[in-house]
Design an enzyme around this catalytic site. Sequence first.
Site, short mmCIF file in Angstrom:
data_model
loop_
_atom_site.label_atom_id
_atom_site.label_comp_id
_atom_site.label_asym_id
_atom_site.label_seq_id
_atom_site.Cartn_x
_atom_site.Cartn_y
_atom_site.Cartn_z
N TYR A 12 -21.33 -95.04 -52.58
CA TYR A 12 -21.78 -96.07 -51.63
C TYR A 12 -20.65 -97.02 -51.26
CZ TYR A 12 -26.36 -94.14 -51.79
OH TYR A 12 -27.41 -93.26 -51.64
N HIS A 22 -35.07 -97.22 -44.96
CA HIS A 22 -34.41 -96.65 -46.14
C HIS A 22 -33.43 -97.62 -46.79
CE1 HIS A 22 -35.42 -92.31 -44.61
NE2 HIS A 22 -36.46 -92.96 -45.06
C1 BJW Z 1 -27.55 -86.33 -32.92
C2 BJW Z 1 -26.24 -86.67 -32.66
C3 BJW Z 1 -25.99 -87.45 -31.51
C4 BJW Z 1 -26.27 -85.53 -34.47
N1 BJW Z 1 -27.01 -87.81 -30.74
N2 BJW Z 1 -28.53 -86.68 -32.12
C5 BJW Z 1 -44.29 -85.11 -47.30
C6 BJW Z 1 -43.94 -83.78 -47.22
C7 BJW Z 1 -42.85 -83.28 -47.94
C8 BJW Z 1 -42.10 -84.11 -48.76
C9 BJW Z 1 -42.44 -85.43 -48.84
C10 BJW Z 1 -43.53 -85.91 -48.13
N3 BJW Z 1 -43.64 -87.24 -48.39
C11 BJW Z 1 -42.62 -87.60 -49.21
C12 BJW Z 1 -41.90 -86.52 -49.53
C13 BJW Z 1 -40.70 -86.50 -50.43
C14 BJW Z 1 -39.43 -86.97 -49.76
C15 BJW Z 1 -39.12 -86.07 -48.59
O1 BJW Z 1 -39.35 -86.39 -47.44
N4 BJW Z 1 -38.57 -84.91 -48.87
C16 BJW Z 1 -38.24 -83.95 -47.80
C17 BJW Z 1 -36.73 -83.85 -47.69
C18 BJW Z 1 -38.89 -82.64 -48.11
N5 BJW Z 1 -39.53 -88.36 -49.36
C19 BJW Z 1 -39.28 -89.33 -50.20
O2 BJW Z 1 -38.95 -89.11 -51.35
C20 BJW Z 1 -39.46 -90.74 -49.67
N6 BJW Z 1 -40.26 -91.46 -50.58
C21 BJW Z 1 -41.59 -91.35 -50.60
O3 BJW Z 1 -42.20 -90.78 -49.73
O4 BJW Z 1 -42.18 -91.91 -51.70
C22 BJW Z 1 -43.47 -91.47 -52.07
C23 BJW Z 1 -43.40 -90.03 -52.55
C24 BJW Z 1 -42.36 -89.61 -53.36
C25 BJW Z 1 -42.27 -88.28 -53.77
C26 BJW Z 1 -43.23 -87.35 -53.34
C27 BJW Z 1 -44.26 -87.80 -52.51
C28 BJW Z 1 -44.35 -89.15 -52.11
C29 BJW Z 1 -38.11 -91.46 -49.64
C30 BJW Z 1 -37.16 -90.82 -48.71
C31 BJW Z 1 -35.86 -91.64 -48.67
C32 BJW Z 1 -34.76 -90.78 -48.15
N7 BJW Z 1 -33.58 -91.49 -48.12
C33 BJW Z 1 -32.39 -90.86 -47.59
C34 BJW Z 1 -31.22 -91.02 -48.53
C35 BJW Z 1 -30.73 -92.42 -48.58
C36 BJW Z 1 -29.52 -92.43 -49.42
C37 BJW Z 1 -28.29 -92.51 -48.59
O5 BJW Z 1 -28.25 -93.10 -47.50
O6 BJW Z 1 -27.35 -91.98 -49.14
O7 BJW Z 1 -32.13 -91.38 -46.29
S1 BJW Z 1 -32.53 -89.12 -47.30
C38 BJW Z 1 -31.47 -89.09 -45.92
O8 BJW Z 1 -32.25 -88.43 -44.90
C39 BJW Z 1 -31.24 -90.54 -45.51
C40 BJW Z 1 -31.68 -90.50 -44.06
O9 BJW Z 1 -32.12 -91.77 -43.65
C41 BJW Z 1 -32.75 -89.45 -44.04
C42 BJW Z 1 -33.02 -88.85 -42.71
O10 BJW Z 1 -31.89 -88.16 -42.23
P1 BJW Z 1 -31.61 -88.15 -40.70
O11 BJW Z 1 -31.40 -89.51 -40.21
O12 BJW Z 1 -32.67 -87.38 -40.02
O13 BJW Z 1 -30.18 -87.40 -40.62
P2 BJW Z 1 -29.84 -85.84 -40.54
O14 BJW Z 1 -28.42 -85.66 -40.85
O15 BJW Z 1 -30.79 -85.04 -41.33
O16 BJW Z 1 -30.11 -85.48 -39.00
C43 BJW Z 1 -29.33 -86.01 -37.94
C44 BJW Z 1 -29.87 -85.46 -36.63
O17 BJW Z 1 -29.15 -86.05 -35.58
C45 BJW Z 1 -29.69 -83.95 -36.48
O18 BJW Z 1 -30.93 -83.39 -36.01
C46 BJW Z 1 -28.61 -83.79 -35.41
O19 BJW Z 1 -28.83 -82.69 -34.54
C47 BJW Z 1 -28.76 -85.07 -34.64
N8 BJW Z 1 -27.51 -85.57 -34.02
N9 BJW Z 1 -25.40 -86.12 -33.61
C48 BJW Z 1 -28.23 -87.38 -31.04
N10 BJW Z 1 -24.70 -87.82 -31.15
#
Ligand code: BJW
Length: 264
Positions: free
Chosen positions: A67, A120
């Site tokens: 971080y 987040h």
């Molecule tokens: C462009 C571009 C340009 C590029 N212009 N576009 C329901 C179903 C399944 C699982 C779960 C569920 N509910 C909860 C879960 C578990 C879990 C989860 O979702 N898991 C999945 C991965 C399967 N969620 C959690 O654990 C959450 N907590 C929670 O729900 O608590 C209750 C619970 C817990 C456990 C089980 C059930 C309930 C918390 C999630 C927190 C995630 N935090 C992170 C990490 C932070 C740490 C850090 O910053 O280091 O946050 S994960 C990471 O992904 C980060 C981001 O904010 C997040 C989203 O990523 P994002 O922004 O979408 O980025 P990318 O890289 O994936 O995509 C970028 C996109 O941009 C791409 O599509 C490119 O094409 C595009 N792009 N250039 C326009 N110029």
Amino acid sequence: MERDQRSPVIALTDDTWLLVLTGAGVSAESGIPTFRASDGLWENHPVDKVATLPGFRADPALVWRFYSERRAHAKRCSPNPGHLTLAAVERQLGDRFLLATQNVDGLHRKAGSQRIVEMHGSLWLTRCSDCNRPPFADEAEYLDGTVPGCKVCGTSGRPALLRPHIVWFGEMLDPDDLQRIDDFAQTASRGRFVFLAVGTSGVVYPAAGLVRVAARLGAETWLANAEPPENASLFRSFLQGKSGEILPRLFSLDGNPLGCAGLP
Ligand code: BJW
């Protein structure tokens, strides 16, 4: 989903309420790596080691180094036309606008966004891993293996470790943040409700589920993304491309009518 190849515009009429969800793609043109690209942020960092509580407990120095490097990098980055457009749209809509961002880099705030929910967490806040002390502003970097301790718990015996104020996998999002988004959506549904997701892969919940909530409430659902994401079929309109190019056009800001500082 309708893939829109024209140059559509979201008209900001007097009854328009706009909920925007952003992800890492919005900051890509500012030089911040996304997460899931092949050269993305996690390429050299196992997610379970740097973005989970068990990972932090096992090796807090590694997590703080990760971080701290991101803090150091983000300090050198500036908002791009995508961030600036959203700030300009907010100035026009006022309380009929809400930005829910998954990004922790602070670039939306730097661009001037104020009605913002950082779902987040934030790179620029630190909190205690143990006591109830509220998160506090912190830009410090711990690149040399130091792990900061809490000065509040520190008064009695062994201080607990400080940790970044980031929502890691498996951790709950702040219920107040989710409530604020939900309240906004409920109110928005009484007018012309528009939901726009930008630069997010649609795989992380609960953020990825917001489009369903909005659609259920009757929103127009828009998506602007470089590639079709996981949940693309849930949106009514999809614009493929870079957000820094799409957003100014989408709100008709390429001629800069809303007085958006920093745009050509
Ligand atoms: C462009 C571009 C340009 C590029 N212009 N576009 C329901 C179903 C399944 C699982 C779960 C569920 N509910 C909860 C879960 C578990 C879990 C989860 O979702 N898991 C999945 C991965 C399967 N969620 C959690 O654990 C959450 N907590 C929670 O729900 O608590 C209750 C619970 C817990 C456990 C089980 C059930 C309930 C918390 C999630 C927190 C995630 N935090 C992170 C990490 C932070 C740490 C850090 O910053 O280091 O946050 S994960 C990471 O992904 C980060 C981001 O904010 C997040 C989203 O990523 P994002 O922004 O979408 O980025 P990318 O890289 O994936 O995509 C970028 C996109 O941009 C791409 O599509 C490119 O094409 C595009 N792009 N250039 C326009 N110029």
